[in-house]
Scaffold this motif. Structure first.
Motif, PDB file in Angstrom:
ATOM      1  N   ASP A   1      10.696   4.098   3.764  1.00  0.00           N
ATOM      2  CA  ASP A   1       9.747   3.113   4.287  1.00  0.00           C
ATOM      3  C   ASP A   1      10.042   1.695   3.799  1.00  0.00           C
ATOM      4  O   ASP A   1       9.341   0.763   4.167  1.00  0.00           O
ATOM      5  CB  ASP A   1       8.315   3.490   3.886  1.00  0.00           C
ATOM      6  CG  ASP A   1       7.869   4.775   4.542  1.00  0.00           C
ATOM      7  OD1 ASP A   1       8.373   5.098   5.637  1.00  0.00           O
ATOM      8  OD2 ASP A   1       7.016   5.464   3.971  1.00  0.00           O
ATOM      9  N   TYR A   2      11.059   1.547   2.966  1.00  0.00           N
ATOM     10  CA  TYR A   2      11.410   0.230   2.429  1.00  0.00           C
ATOM     11  C   TYR A   2      11.971  -0.633   3.564  1.00  0.00           C
ATOM     12  O   TYR A   2      12.764  -0.156   4.383  1.00  0.00           O
ATOM     13  CB  TYR A   2      12.444   0.391   1.310  1.00  0.00           C
ATOM     14  CG  TYR A   2      12.692  -0.852   0.510  1.00  0.00           C
ATOM     15  CD1 TYR A   2      11.736  -1.321  -0.391  1.00  0.00           C
ATOM     16  CD2 TYR A   2      13.872  -1.568   0.636  1.00  0.00           C
ATOM     17  CE1 TYR A   2      11.965  -2.456  -1.139  1.00  0.00           C
ATOM     18  CE2 TYR A   2      14.104  -2.702  -0.107  1.00  0.00           C
ATOM     19  CZ  TYR A   2      13.148  -3.148  -0.987  1.00  0.00           C
ATOM     20  OH  TYR A   2      13.367  -4.283  -1.735  1.00  0.00           O
ATOM     21  N   PRO A   3      11.562  -1.881   3.656  1.00  0.00           N
ATOM     22  CA  PRO A   3      11.969  -2.719   4.800  1.00  0.00           C
ATOM     23  C   PRO A   3      13.482  -2.877   4.965  1.00  0.00           C
ATOM     24  O   PRO A   3      13.966  -3.025   6.080  1.00  0.00           O
ATOM     25  CB  PRO A   3      11.330  -4.076   4.509  1.00  0.00           C
ATOM     26  CG  PRO A   3      10.257  -3.814   3.527  1.00  0.00           C
ATOM     27  CD  PRO A   3      10.647  -2.583   2.767  1.00  0.00           C
ATOM     28  N   LEU A   4      14.232  -2.841   3.885  1.00  0.00           N
ATOM     29  CA  LEU A   4      15.674  -3.058   3.973  1.00  0.00           C
ATOM     30  C   LEU A   4      16.480  -1.766   4.020  1.00  0.00           C
ATOM     31  O   LEU A   4      17.708  -1.801   3.969  1.00  0.00           O
ATOM     32  CB  LEU A   4      16.140  -3.907   2.775  1.00  0.00           C
ATOM     33  CG  LEU A   4      15.499  -5.286   2.656  1.00  0.00           C
ATOM     34  CD1 LEU A   4      15.998  -6.006   1.417  1.00  0.00           C
ATOM     35  CD2 LEU A   4      15.769  -6.120   3.895  1.00  0.00           C
ATOM     36  N   TYR A   5      15.811  -0.649   4.160  1.00  0.00           N
ATOM     37  CA  TYR A   5      16.491   0.653   4.163  1.00  0.00           C
ATOM     38  C   TYR A   5      17.643   0.725   5.171  1.00  0.00           C
ATOM     39  O   TYR A   5      18.709   1.256   4.841  1.00  0.00           O
ATOM     40  CB  TYR A   5      15.485   1.782   4.417  1.00  0.00           C
ATOM     41  CG  TYR A   5      16.116   3.146   4.385  1.00  0.00           C
ATOM     42  CD1 TYR A   5      16.374   3.781   3.169  1.00  0.00           C
ATOM     43  CD2 TYR A   5      16.458   3.812   5.551  1.00  0.00           C
ATOM     44  CE1 TYR A   5      16.966   5.030   3.133  1.00  0.00           C
ATOM     45  CE2 TYR A   5      17.043   5.060   5.524  1.00  0.00           C
ATOM     46  CZ  TYR A   5      17.292   5.665   4.306  1.00  0.00           C
ATOM     47  OH  TYR A   5      17.878   6.897   4.272  1.00  0.00           O
TER      48      TYR A   5
ATOM     49  N   VAL B   1      14.317  -2.215  -7.330  1.00  0.00           N
ATOM     50  CA  VAL B   1      15.386  -1.804  -8.247  1.00  0.00           C
ATOM     51  C   VAL B   1      16.155  -0.630  -7.655  1.00  0.00           C
ATOM     52  O   VAL B   1      17.391  -0.614  -7.663  1.00  0.00           O
ATOM     53  CB  VAL B   1      14.806  -1.454  -9.636  1.00  0.00           C
ATOM     54  CG1 VAL B   1      15.852  -0.799 -10.518  1.00  0.00           C
ATOM     55  CG2 VAL B   1      14.243  -2.700 -10.298  1.00  0.00           C
ATOM     56  N   ALA B   2      15.438   0.341  -7.122  1.00  0.00           N
ATOM     57  CA  ALA B   2      16.089   1.510  -6.518  1.00  0.00           C
ATOM     58  C   ALA B   2      16.949   1.092  -5.329  1.00  0.00           C
ATOM     59  O   ALA B   2      18.053   1.621  -5.137  1.00  0.00           O
ATOM     60  CB  ALA B   2      15.053   2.543  -6.097  1.00  0.00           C
ATOM     61  N   PHE B   3      16.467   0.144  -4.545  1.00  0.00           N
ATOM     62  CA  PHE B   3      17.249  -0.315  -3.394  1.00  0.00           C
ATOM     63  C   PHE B   3      18.530  -0.991  -3.863  1.00  0.00           C
ATOM     64  O   PHE B   3      19.608  -0.736  -3.295  1.00  0.00           O
ATOM     65  CB  PHE B   3      16.454  -1.288  -2.524  1.00  0.00           C
ATOM     66  CG  PHE B   3      17.287  -1.870  -1.425  1.00  0.00           C
ATOM     67  CD1 PHE B   3      17.533  -1.136  -0.273  1.00  0.00           C
ATOM     68  CD2 PHE B   3      17.858  -3.117  -1.547  1.00  0.00           C
ATOM     69  CE1 PHE B   3      18.332  -1.650   0.735  1.00  0.00           C
ATOM     70  CE2 PHE B   3      18.657  -3.646  -0.547  1.00  0.00           C
ATOM     71  CZ  PHE B   3      18.888  -2.909   0.599  1.00  0.00           C
ATOM     72  N   ILE B   4      18.442  -1.823  -4.860  1.00  0.00           N
ATOM     73  CA  ILE B   4      19.638  -2.515  -5.366  1.00  0.00           C
ATOM     74  C   ILE B   4      20.669  -1.506  -5.862  1.00  0.00           C
ATOM     75  O   ILE B   4      21.864  -1.630  -5.587  1.00  0.00           O
ATOM     76  CB  ILE B   4      19.248  -3.516  -6.470  1.00  0.00           C
ATOM     77  CG1 ILE B   4      18.458  -4.679  -5.840  1.00  0.00           C
ATOM     78  CG2 ILE B   4      20.470  -4.038  -7.212  1.00  0.00           C
ATOM     79  CD1 ILE B   4      17.779  -5.589  -6.839  1.00  0.00           C
ATOM     80  N   GLN B   5      20.215  -0.488  -6.567  1.00  0.00           N
ATOM     81  CA  GLN B   5      21.127   0.543  -7.057  1.00  0.00           C
ATOM     82  C   GLN B   5      21.732   1.333  -5.891  1.00  0.00           C
ATOM     83  O   GLN B   5      22.933   1.605  -5.878  1.00  0.00           O
ATOM     84  CB  GLN B   5      20.398   1.485  -8.007  1.00  0.00           C
ATOM     85  CG  GLN B   5      19.996   0.827  -9.305  1.00  0.00           C
ATOM     86  CD  GLN B   5      19.088   1.703 -10.150  1.00  0.00           C
ATOM     87  OE1 GLN B   5      18.509   2.666  -9.669  1.00  0.00           O
ATOM     88  NE2 GLN B   5      18.962   1.349 -11.422  1.00  0.00           N
ATOM     89  N   ALA B   6      20.908   1.701  -4.927  1.00  0.00           N
ATOM     90  CA  ALA B   6      21.400   2.458  -3.776  1.00  0.00           C
ATOM     91  C   ALA B   6      22.366   1.622  -2.944  1.00  0.00           C
ATOM     92  O   ALA B   6      23.380   2.132  -2.449  1.00  0.00           O
ATOM     93  CB  ALA B   6      20.232   2.931  -2.919  1.00  0.00           C
ATOM     94  N   TYR B   7      22.082   0.340  -2.808  1.00  0.00           N
ATOM     95  CA  TYR B   7      22.956  -0.542  -2.032  1.00  0.00           C
ATOM     96  C   TYR B   7      24.317  -0.675  -2.695  1.00  0.00           C
ATOM     97  O   TYR B   7      25.353  -0.631  -2.028  1.00  0.00           O
ATOM     98  CB  TYR B   7      22.298  -1.908  -1.859  1.00  0.00           C
ATOM     99  CG  TYR B   7      23.032  -2.813  -0.906  1.00  0.00           C
ATOM    100  CD1 TYR B   7      22.894  -2.639   0.468  1.00  0.00           C
ATOM    101  CD2 TYR B   7      23.859  -3.834  -1.363  1.00  0.00           C
ATOM    102  CE1 TYR B   7      23.570  -3.454   1.358  1.00  0.00           C
ATOM    103  CE2 TYR B   7      24.534  -4.653  -0.478  1.00  0.00           C
ATOM    104  CZ  TYR B   7      24.387  -4.462   0.876  1.00  0.00           C
ATOM    105  OH  TYR B   7      25.061  -5.270   1.762  1.00  0.00           O
TER     106      TYR B   7
ATOM    107  N   PRO C   1       6.708  -4.476  -1.209  1.00  0.00           N
ATOM    108  CA  PRO C   1       7.439  -3.426  -1.921  1.00  0.00           C
ATOM    109  C   PRO C   1       7.253  -3.543  -3.434  1.00  0.00           C
ATOM    110  O   PRO C   1       7.186  -4.646  -3.980  1.00  0.00           O
ATOM    111  CB  PRO C   1       8.893  -3.686  -1.542  1.00  0.00           C
ATOM    112  CG  PRO C   1       8.835  -4.488  -0.296  1.00  0.00           C
ATOM    113  CD  PRO C   1       7.563  -5.284  -0.373  1.00  0.00           C
ATOM    114  N   GLU C   2       7.167  -2.415  -4.072  1.00  0.00           N
ATOM    115  CA  GLU C   2       6.980  -2.403  -5.515  1.00  0.00           C
ATOM    116  C   GLU C   2       8.284  -2.759  -6.215  1.00  0.00           C
ATOM    117  O   GLU C   2       9.369  -2.613  -5.658  1.00  0.00           O
ATOM    118  CB  GLU C   2       6.512  -1.031  -5.961  1.00  0.00           C
ATOM    119  CG  GLU C   2       5.160  -0.650  -5.414  1.00  0.00           C
ATOM    120  CD  GLU C   2       4.718   0.725  -5.877  1.00  0.00           C
ATOM    121  OE1 GLU C   2       5.304   1.262  -6.832  1.00  0.00           O
ATOM    122  OE2 GLU C   2       3.791   1.254  -5.263  1.00  0.00           O
ATOM    123  N   ALA C   3       8.159  -3.188  -7.461  1.00  0.00           N
ATOM    124  CA  ALA C   3       9.338  -3.559  -8.246  1.00  0.00           C
ATOM    125  C   ALA C   3      10.286  -2.375  -8.388  1.00  0.00           C
ATOM    126  O   ALA C   3      11.505  -2.539  -8.317  1.00  0.00           O
ATOM    127  CB  ALA C   3       8.904  -4.079  -9.609  1.00  0.00           C
ATOM    128  N   ALA C   4       9.741  -1.178  -8.551  1.00  0.00           N
ATOM    129  CA  ALA C   4      10.587   0.011  -8.695  1.00  0.00           C
ATOM    130  C   ALA C   4      11.386   0.264  -7.420  1.00  0.00           C
ATOM    131  O   ALA C   4      12.550   0.677  -7.487  1.00  0.00           O
ATOM    132  CB  ALA C   4       9.733   1.223  -9.037  1.00  0.00           C
TER     133      ALA C   4
END
Length: 82
Positions: free
Chosen positions: A62-66, A37-43, A31-34
């Protein structure tokens, strides 16, 4: 081809096929750094409840932790109910 030779060939194909299938996840892109960051904010938004996390997670399907985003919302709602 005799039966024992056929079984050996079939076994070899199955072993190589299984090895290939287990290697596919390792070939997936990091996963890309962006995305991180987006996942952390969404979480963080999902843990607070509401639907604001959906906009933040729009490119993360498609992010593994979605799947953890929906779990965070469910957790927030279950705690709020009790």
């Amino acid at each position: 081809m005799s039966v024992p030779l056929f079984r050996q060939a079939l076994l070899a194909v199955l072993i190589l096929g299984g090895a290939w299938l287990t290697a596919i996840p390792a070939l997936a892109a990091e996963p890309e750094a962006a995305q991180r960051v987006a996942f952390i904010q969404a979480y963080a938004a999902a843990r607070n409840g509401g639907n604001s996390w959906r906009a933040l997670a729009s490119g993360l399907h498609d992010y593994p932790l979605y799947p953890y985003l929906a779990a965070a919302v469910s957790c927030h709602e279950s705690v709020r109910k009790h």
